[in-house]
Design an enzyme around this catalytic site. Structure first.
Site, PDB file in Angstrom:
ATOM      1  N   HIS A   1      -7.177  -5.433  10.035  1.00 35.94           N
ATOM      2  CA  HIS A   1      -6.932  -5.121   8.622  1.00 35.94           C
ATOM      3  C   HIS A   1      -5.613  -5.713   8.134  1.00 35.94           C
ATOM      4  O   HIS A   1      -4.687  -5.949   8.914  1.00 35.94           O
ATOM      5  CB  HIS A   1      -7.045  -3.621   8.319  1.00 35.94           C
ATOM      6  CG  HIS A   1      -5.897  -2.760   8.733  1.00 35.94           C
ATOM      7  ND1 HIS A   1      -6.058  -1.460   9.141  1.00 35.94           N
ATOM      8  CD2 HIS A   1      -4.560  -2.978   8.790  1.00 35.94           C
ATOM      9  CE1 HIS A   1      -4.887  -0.929   9.423  1.00 35.94           C
ATOM     10  NE2 HIS A   1      -3.960  -1.836   9.221  1.00 35.94           N
TER      11      HIS A   1
ATOM     12  N   ASP B   1       0.821  -1.212   0.000  1.00 33.75           N
ATOM     13  CA  ASP B   1       0.000   0.000   0.000  1.00 33.75           C
ATOM     14  C   ASP B   1       0.858   1.266   0.000  1.00 33.75           C
ATOM     15  O   ASP B   1       2.069   1.216   0.210  1.00 33.75           O
ATOM     16  CB  ASP B   1      -0.965   0.003   1.203  1.00 33.75           C
ATOM     17  CG  ASP B   1      -0.299  -0.462   2.502  1.00 33.75           C
ATOM     18  OD1 ASP B   1       0.941  -0.395   2.588  1.00 33.75           O
ATOM     19  OD2 ASP B   1      -1.013  -0.887   3.417  1.00 33.75           O
TER      20      ASP B   1
ATOM     21  N   ASN C   1      -7.473  -3.679  14.255  1.00 34.39           N
ATOM     22  CA  ASN C   1      -8.860  -3.998  13.877  1.00 34.39           C
ATOM     23  C   ASN C   1      -8.933  -5.156  12.875  1.00 34.39           C
ATOM     24  O   ASN C   1      -9.973  -5.390  12.264  1.00 34.39           O
ATOM     25  CB  ASN C   1      -9.552  -2.753  13.292  1.00 34.39           C
ATOM     26  CG  ASN C   1      -8.870  -2.244  12.026  1.00 34.39           C
ATOM     27  OD1 ASN C   1      -7.915  -2.855  11.539  1.00 34.39           O
ATOM     28  ND2 ASN C   1      -9.350  -1.145  11.481  1.00 34.39           N
TER      29      ASN C   1
ATOM     30  N   GLU D   1      -9.590  -2.364   5.247  1.00 24.78           N
ATOM     31  CA  GLU D   1     -10.240  -2.166   6.539  1.00 24.78           C
ATOM     32  C   GLU D   1     -11.437  -3.108   6.679  1.00 24.78           C
ATOM     33  O   GLU D   1     -11.922  -3.648   5.682  1.00 24.78           O
ATOM     34  CB  GLU D   1     -10.731  -0.707   6.629  1.00 24.78           C
ATOM     35  CG  GLU D   1      -9.614   0.339   6.530  1.00 24.78           C
ATOM     36  CD  GLU D   1      -8.806   0.464   7.825  1.00 24.78           C
ATOM     37  OE1 GLU D   1      -8.687  -0.521   8.573  1.00 24.78           O
ATOM     38  OE2 GLU D   1      -8.277   1.571   8.062  1.00 24.78           O
TER      39      GLU D   1
HETATM   40  C1  GLP Z   1      -0.661  -0.133   8.796  1.00 25.44           C
HETATM   41  C2  GLP Z   1      -0.342  -0.815   7.441  1.00 25.44           C
HETATM   42  C3  GLP Z   1      -0.416  -2.319   7.544  1.00 25.44           C
HETATM   43  C4  GLP Z   1       0.235  -2.733   8.841  1.00 25.44           C
HETATM   44  C5  GLP Z   1      -0.606  -2.300  10.005  1.00 25.44           C
HETATM   45  C6  GLP Z   1       0.024  -2.566  11.367  1.00 25.44           C
HETATM   46  O1  GLP Z   1      -1.665   0.789   8.770  1.00 25.44           O
HETATM   47  N1  GLP Z   1      -1.105  -0.400   6.311  1.00 25.44           N
HETATM   48  O2  GLP Z   1       0.228  -2.896   6.419  1.00 25.44           O
HETATM   49  O3  GLP Z   1       0.351  -4.131   8.893  1.00 25.44           O
HETATM   50  O4  GLP Z   1      -1.021  -0.975   9.885  1.00 25.44           O
HETATM   51  O5  GLP Z   1       1.090  -1.712  11.624  1.00 25.44           O
HETATM   52  P1  GLP Z   1       2.155  -1.919  12.773  1.00 25.44           P
HETATM   53  O6  GLP Z   1       3.053  -3.003  12.315  1.00 25.44           O
HETATM   54  O7  GLP Z   1       2.852  -0.604  12.885  1.00 25.44           O
HETATM   55  O8  GLP Z   1       1.389  -2.278  13.988  1.00 25.44           O
END
Ligand code: GLP
Length: 269
Positions: free
Chosen positions: A139, A67, A137, A144
């Protein structure tokens, strides 16, 4: 779904790095699916160390990121392009021309950008190994809750929870993007192997829903229950709500033995 239980975040990263070593030994020209967020940073550090020790090379690889924020300049310190350059690409031998993110400015048609990204992944032969984190959540990427389980790369509006979780990375005077281009759930599911990494208490409930909840758009990560080669690598805290841990340890050891003997299944998608 294969579940690998680790003691801590360092072991999660080491186990994930060993999957890269196995993959690249078998297929040096592998197509990698990469992720941002704080979770994979330790993995990227391990990959850099392995590269410096000449135990791994990315020279023939290509990569596709999950992304990118909508309408963010590549040079912005919070763009996912900057993250990848700083955390990985600038420190390894991957060809910069073969590192792709689904960048989309307000001048672009997001639908066409999404379709082009999908085509590019197919042209390169599909993703061999996709790294995922998980949102609190549930995702994956920026898919989402309520995202179509059959979605493809497209523009998504971020939830308040995600904006809150990621707000720590933006200063008060910086505008935090509220939309992002993300691979869809069907795009992710097409990868030959998926490694989902989760660490810390804040992920325990989402991890439980992913592994033992119903397959549901309310927890997009639960779709991994339908993937043939999904591997979930957890530290103790993220796994704290998971049952049958001794069975999972045995099964993971057996799976490892099978891979050592027969290699990864990198056949047709
Ligand atoms: C972000 C990204 C995801 C990621 C998630 C968790 O928003 N788009 O690809 O896996 O949130 O992030 P973190 O590893 O900082 O907890």
């Amino acid at each position: 779904m294969q579940i690998i239980l680790c003691d801590d975040a360092n072991q999660v990263a080491a186990v994930a790095a060993s999957w890269f070593q196995t993959l690249l030994a078998q297929k040096p020209q592998a197509v990698l699916g990469l992720a941002t967020g704080s979770t994979p940073i330790k993995l990227y550090q391990q990959l850099i160390a392995l590269y410096q020790q000449q135990q791994i090379s990315f020279a023939k690889c290509s990569s596709f990121n999950l992304d990118e924020y909508y309408d963010i300049a590549a040079e912005h310190r919070n763009s996912y392009r900057s993250f990848m350059q700083n955390q990985l690409f600038d420190h390894i031998d991957i060809d910069p021309e073969r590192t792709f993110l689904p960048s989309c400015s307000s001048q672009d048609n997001p639908r066409l950008v999404g379709q082009a990204y999908e085509r590019q992944i197919s042209t390169m032969g599909g993703i061999d190994l996709q790294i995922l984190g998980i949102g609190s959540n549930g995702h994956i990427g920026f898919n989402e809750p309520t995202s179509s389980l059959n979605s493809r790369t497209r523009l998504k509006t971020l939830t308040e929870q995600t904006l809150k979780d990621n707000s720590r990375l933006f200063t008060k005077d910086e505008i935090q993007p509220t939309m992002a281009m993300t691979m869809g759930i069907a795009t992710i599911m097409q990868a030959r192997y998926i490694l989902l990494l989760a660490t810390g208490k804040s992920k325990a409930e989402a991890v439980k829903q992913m592994i033992s909840g119903p397959v549901s758009a309310n927890c997009p990560a639960s779709i991994l229950q339908m993937h043939q080669n999904a591997v979930v690598i957890l530290d103790k805290e993220a796994a704290s709500l998971i049952e049958e841990q001794s069975y999972l340890r045995n099964a993971a050891n057996e799976n490892q033995r099978l891979i050592s003997r027969y290699g990864l299944n990198l056949g047709d998608l």
